[in-house]
Design a protein around this motif. Structure first.
Motif, mmCIF file in Angstrom:
data_model
loop_
_atom_site.group_PDB
_atom_site.id
_atom_site.type_symbol
_atom_site.label_atom_id
_atom_site.label_comp_id
_atom_site.label_asym_id
_atom_site.label_seq_id
_atom_site.Cartn_x
_atom_site.Cartn_y
_atom_site.Cartn_z
ATOM 1 N N ASP A 350 -16.016 -44.736 6.816
ATOM 2 C CA ASP A 350 -14.627 -45.017 6.465
ATOM 3 C C ASP A 350 -13.700 -44.730 7.637
ATOM 4 O OD1 ASP A 350 -12.831 -45.813 4.208
ATOM 5 O OD2 ASP A 350 -11.938 -43.856 4.640
ATOM 6 N N ASP A 351 -13.958 -43.653 8.389
ATOM 7 C CA ASP A 351 -13.169 -43.364 9.590
ATOM 8 C C ASP A 351 -13.275 -44.517 10.584
ATOM 9 O OD1 ASP A 351 -12.375 -40.810 8.732
ATOM 10 O OD2 ASP A 351 -14.174 -39.872 9.569
ATOM 11 N N ILE A 352 -14.500 -44.997 10.771
ATOM 12 C CA ILE A 352 -14.720 -46.085 11.727
ATOM 13 C C ILE A 352 -14.054 -47.364 11.239
ATOM 14 C CG2 ILE A 352 -16.506 -47.558 12.760
ATOM 15 C CD1 ILE A 352 -18.321 -45.015 12.747
ATOM 16 N N ASP A 353 -14.174 -47.656 9.941
ATOM 17 C CA ASP A 353 -13.544 -48.856 9.381
ATOM 18 C C ASP A 353 -12.037 -48.841 9.582
ATOM 19 O OD1 ASP A 353 -15.901 -49.984 8.560
ATOM 20 O OD2 ASP A 353 -15.741 -49.313 6.476
ATOM 21 N N HIS A 354 -11.427 -47.663 9.456
ATOM 22 C CA HIS A 354 -9.969 -47.560 9.539
ATOM 23 C C HIS A 354 -9.503 -47.005 10.888
ATOM 24 C CE1 HIS A 354 -10.609 -47.856 5.152
ATOM 25 N NE2 HIS A 354 -9.441 -48.455 5.167
ATOM 26 N N MET A 355 -10.441 -46.894 11.827
ATOM 27 C CA MET A 355 -10.152 -46.461 13.202
ATOM 28 C C MET A 355 -9.413 -45.123 13.241
ATOM 29 S SD MET A 355 -9.429 -50.033 15.248
ATOM 30 C CE MET A 355 -8.156 -50.660 14.180
ATOM 31 N N ARG A 356 -9.873 -44.192 12.413
ATOM 32 C CA ARG A 356 -9.356 -42.817 12.465
ATOM 33 C C ARG A 356 -10.175 -42.042 13.480
ATOM 34 N NH1 ARG A 356 -8.964 -43.585 6.635
ATOM 35 N NH2 ARG A 356 -11.078 -42.712 6.420
ATOM 36 N N GLY A 357 -9.516 -41.617 14.553
ATOM 37 C CA GLY A 357 -10.204 -40.917 15.621
ATOM 38 C C GLY A 357 -10.924 -41.824 16.588
ATOM 39 N N LEU A 358 -10.760 -43.118 16.428
ATOM 40 C CA LEU A 358 -11.499 -44.102 17.227
ATOM 41 C C LEU A 358 -10.568 -45.228 17.666
ATOM 42 C CD1 LEU A 358 -14.337 -45.235 18.153
ATOM 43 C CD2 LEU A 358 -14.414 -46.394 15.936
ATOM 44 N N GLY A 359 -10.765 -45.706 18.885
ATOM 45 C CA GLY A 359 -10.020 -46.859 19.373
ATOM 46 C C GLY A 359 -10.926 -47.728 20.219
ATOM 47 N N TYR A 360 -10.408 -48.879 20.629
ATOM 48 C CA TYR A 360 -11.194 -49.837 21.402
ATOM 49 C C TYR A 360 -10.391 -50.333 22.598
ATOM 50 C CZ TYR A 360 -13.825 -50.093 16.993
ATOM 51 O OH TYR A 360 -14.541 -49.790 15.863
ATOM 52 N N ALA A 361 -11.096 -50.684 23.656
ATOM 53 C CA ALA A 361 -10.470 -51.305 24.825
ATOM 54 C C ALA A 361 -11.410 -52.366 25.351
ATOM 55 C CB ALA A 361 -10.173 -50.278 25.909
ATOM 56 N N ARG A 362 -10.848 -53.538 25.685
ATOM 57 C CA ARG A 362 -11.681 -54.648 26.139
ATOM 58 C C ARG A 362 -11.751 -54.774 27.647
ATOM 59 N NH1 ARG A 362 -9.727 -58.613 21.251
ATOM 60 N NH2 ARG A 362 -11.565 -58.298 19.936
ATOM 61 N N SER A 363 -10.995 -53.981 28.360
ATOM 62 C CA SER A 363 -11.096 -54.024 29.819
ATOM 63 C C SER A 363 -11.354 -52.618 30.347
ATOM 64 C CB SER A 363 -9.821 -54.594 30.442
ATOM 65 O OG SER A 363 -8.767 -53.642 30.428
ATOM 66 N N ASP A 364 -12.037 -52.562 31.488
ATOM 67 C CA ASP A 364 -12.338 -51.275 32.099
ATOM 68 C C ASP A 364 -11.049 -50.537 32.450
ATOM 69 O OD1 ASP A 364 -14.769 -52.533 31.943
ATOM 70 O OD2 ASP A 364 -15.118 -52.613 34.098
ATOM 71 N N GLY A 365 -10.087 -51.271 33.008
ATOM 72 C CA GLY A 365 -8.843 -50.656 33.443
ATOM 73 C C GLY A 365 -8.054 -50.066 32.284
ATOM 74 N N GLU A 366 -8.011 -50.797 31.161
ATOM 75 C CA GLU A 366 -7.276 -50.304 29.997
ATOM 76 C C GLU A 366 -7.921 -49.033 29.460
ATOM 77 O OE1 GLU A 366 -5.942 -51.764 25.491
ATOM 78 O OE2 GLU A 366 -7.559 -52.803 26.572
ATOM 79 N N ALA A 367 -9.242 -49.020 29.342
ATOM 80 C CA ALA A 367 -9.933 -47.842 28.821
ATOM 81 C C ALA A 367 -9.692 -46.630 29.709
ATOM 82 C CB ALA A 367 -11.432 -48.125 28.703
ATOM 83 N N LEU A 368 -9.776 -46.823 31.023
ATOM 84 C CA LEU A 368 -9.579 -45.711 31.948
ATOM 85 C C LEU A 368 -8.156 -45.181 31.874
ATOM 86 C CD1 LEU A 368 -10.717 -43.925 34.176
ATOM 87 C CD2 LEU A 368 -10.096 -45.711 35.833
ATOM 88 N N GLU A 369 -7.178 -46.059 31.830
ATOM 89 C CA GLU A 369 -5.776 -45.641 31.774
ATOM 90 C C GLU A 369 -5.477 -44.876 30.487
ATOM 91 O OE1 GLU A 369 -1.869 -44.848 32.315
ATOM 92 O OE2 GLU A 369 -3.368 -45.440 33.806
ATOM 93 N N LEU A 370 -6.036 -45.310 29.368
ATOM 94 C CA LEU A 370 -5.781 -44.646 28.090
ATOM 95 C C LEU A 370 -6.329 -43.221 28.072
ATOM 96 C CD1 LEU A 370 -6.470 -47.596 25.632
ATOM 97 C CD2 LEU A 370 -4.275 -46.443 25.997
ATOM 98 N N VAL A 371 -7.385 -42.973 28.822
ATOM 99 C CA VAL A 371 -7.924 -41.612 28.909
ATOM 100 C C VAL A 371 -7.153 -40.785 29.939
ATOM 101 C CG1 VAL A 371 -9.949 -40.232 29.531
ATOM 102 C CG2 VAL A 371 -10.209 -42.264 28.111
ATOM 103 N N LEU A 372 -6.927 -41.338 31.118
ATOM 104 C CA LEU A 372 -6.224 -40.591 32.164
ATOM 105 C C LEU A 372 -4.801 -40.225 31.740
ATOM 106 C CD1 LEU A 372 -7.379 -42.459 35.413
ATOM 107 C CD2 LEU A 372 -8.297 -40.349 34.404
ATOM 108 N N SER A 373 -4.187 -41.068 30.912
ATOM 109 C CA SER A 373 -2.823 -40.794 30.448
ATOM 110 C C SER A 373 -2.790 -39.774 29.310
ATOM 111 C CB SER A 373 -2.167 -42.092 29.971
ATOM 112 O OG SER A 373 -2.786 -42.562 28.772
ATOM 113 N N GLY A 374 -3.951 -39.481 28.739
ATOM 114 C CA GLY A 374 -4.013 -38.551 27.627
ATOM 115 C C GLY A 374 -3.819 -39.189 26.270
ATOM 116 N N ALA A 375 -3.664 -40.520 26.216
ATOM 117 C CA ALA A 375 -3.507 -41.199 24.930
ATOM 118 C C ALA A 375 -4.774 -41.047 24.090
ATOM 119 C CB ALA A 375 -3.180 -42.674 25.145
ATOM 120 N N TYR A 376 -5.931 -40.980 24.755
ATOM 121 C CA TYR A 376 -7.206 -40.719 24.083
ATOM 122 C C TYR A 376 -7.898 -39.565 24.801
ATOM 123 C CZ TYR A 376 -6.938 -44.859 21.139
ATOM 124 O OH TYR A 376 -6.568 -45.777 20.179
#
Length: 421
Positions: A350-376
């Motif tokens: 249910d967490d995965i279905d509703h993306m609780r605690g989970l997110g997705y990124a389709r590009s390498d740059g977006e995923a890296l920025e979301l972590v380095l910025s502290g968003a994830y």
């Protein structure tokens, strides 16, 4: 076998709206409010106003607004309906996220809605519940398929596309380029012989849904709601051959958030137990595509150091996924979900279905920025899932975790519509 038919399409009249460039839009589920505003500014007829509707006043119904707009545009002559059925040919010239140029070929047709099953239509991913209700309400209001379902079929001889090749030698009916640089060219093919050849090539085909599972499930519910026979028993699809050289699949990276000190310590222990770990550069986070033992890139927002994770032994995945078909036990996203997301991180289905605690990124740059910025808190960088593996798992009757595949490019909304009346 799938029942593939030509359609008397609704489509924009370029004489009224001008170039399709200004009226098409990406699929609704990748459009944020800022992009929606920019699309509306291009043309009062941009399809996003209907496909991602907003009420005109507080308390209004956005779906009623979508239906009113579609009716108004039809009355204005911006959208017209063909007098005779046709199949529409689509050619997409694009550069993938890997920087490689490709050309992909598709056929717009209407396909009879059926229950999932062998020899007919198969899904390949689990879906989230929220979008299904949204798309159903929009379908009820507009009585039309606005966005096509992207499906795959096997045609080693290329007979289906070969039937429309001659038509694509003429100037296209219309063309439009996406913001990502994809050039979409569209031809209307009404020749009865060409249509018959396409149908003959597809008469024994099993269709695999690549993108648009929510829309297909919506179409099934809607067809049963209306009942009986009629146009509502069909749904708009763009059909692409599995053998098409332009068919490309890219990964969707996983991001995690809302971790606790306890879950972080559990994660570190699980990674050390099941994976060989080597430090790498940020630019190497996405592992090279391949079908060997699971490899992932990993980075967290605290240390900001990049690591390559390699599964120590396939037997670890086999034990964790005991009882699942062999192709599924080799699936990167299934292994990650079972060993990590549902393991030390404690996420439920249910967490995965509703993306609780989970997110997705389709590009390498977006995923890296979301972590380095502290968003994830952290990210797992994945490999692309080979098309052959998608076929194997679908044939086994198992659905993959959500967003296992990223078929690129998307098919724009607004090229053709399928009326359900």
């Amino acid at each position: 076998m799938a029942d593939v038919q030509p359609l008397r399409a609704l489509h924009y009249d370029p004489a009224k709206v001008g170039s399709l460039q200004d009226v098409v839009a990406p699929p609704y589920d990748v459009i944020d409010p800022e992009q929606r505003t920019a699309l509306i500014a291009r043309s009062p007829y941009n399809i996003v106003a209907i496909d991602l509707p907003e009420a005109t006043d507080a308390g209004g119904d956005p779906y009623d607004r979508a239906a009113d707009l579609l009716e108004q545009w039809h009355a204005d002559g911006a959208i017209v309906r063909d007098d005779e059925p046709a199949i529409w040919a689509l050619v997409q010239d694009f550069t993938g996220p890997d920087g490689t140029a490709h050309t992909r070929h598709g056929l717009f047709a209407r396909v009879r809605v059926e229950d999932y099953g062998a020899g007919r239509i198969r899904p390949h991913e689990r879906t989230h519940p929220g979008p299904r209700e949204d798309r159903l309400r929009l379908t009820r209001a507009t009585k039309a398929n606005l966005s096509p379902i992207f499906s795959l079929y096997s045609d080693p001889e290329g007979a289906a596309w070969g039937a429309v090749t001659a038509a694509t030698e003429a100037p296209p009916f219309a063309e439009a380029s996406d913001d990502d640089g994809t050039r979409n060219r569209l031809w209307r093919v009404a020749d009865p012989d060409a249509i018959a050849t396409v149908q003959a090539a597809l008469k024994d085909a099993e269709l695999l849904i690549a993108d648009g599972h929510h829309r297909y499930e919506t179409a099934r519910v809607y067809a049963d709601e209306i009942g009986g026979e009629g146009e509502h028993r069909y749904v708009l699809m763009c059909l692409v051959a599995l053998e098409d050289p332009g068919l490309t699949v890219f990964p969707t990276h996983r991001l995690i958030r809302d971790t606790t000190r306890q879950s972080q310590e559990a994660l570190a222990g699980a990674l050390r137990e099941s994976f060989d770990i080597a430090e790498i550069e940020h630019g190497d986070l996405r592992p090279p595509d391949g079908d060997g033992p699971l490899e992932m890139g990993y980075i967290d927002s605290f240390f900001k150091r990049a690591f390559r994770l390699t599964l120590k032994d396939q037997a670890i995945a086999d034990r964790a996924l005991d009882g699942e078909p062999e192709p599924y036990r080799r699936l990167d996203t299934a292994i990650l979900e079972t060993l990590i997301l549902k393991g030390p991180l404690g996420l439920t289905d249910d967490d995965i279905d509703h993306m609780r605690g989970l997110g997705y990124a389709r590009s390498d740059g977006e995923a890296l920025e979301l972590v380095l910025s502290g968003a994830y808190d952290a990210a797992f960088f994945l490999r692309a899932t080979p098309v052959g593996q998608v076929q194997e798992i679908a044939a086994a009757g198992i659905n993959m975790p959500p967003k296992t595949t990223y078929f690129f490019p998307k098919i724009p909304t607004g090229l053709v519509f399928n009326p359900l009346l």
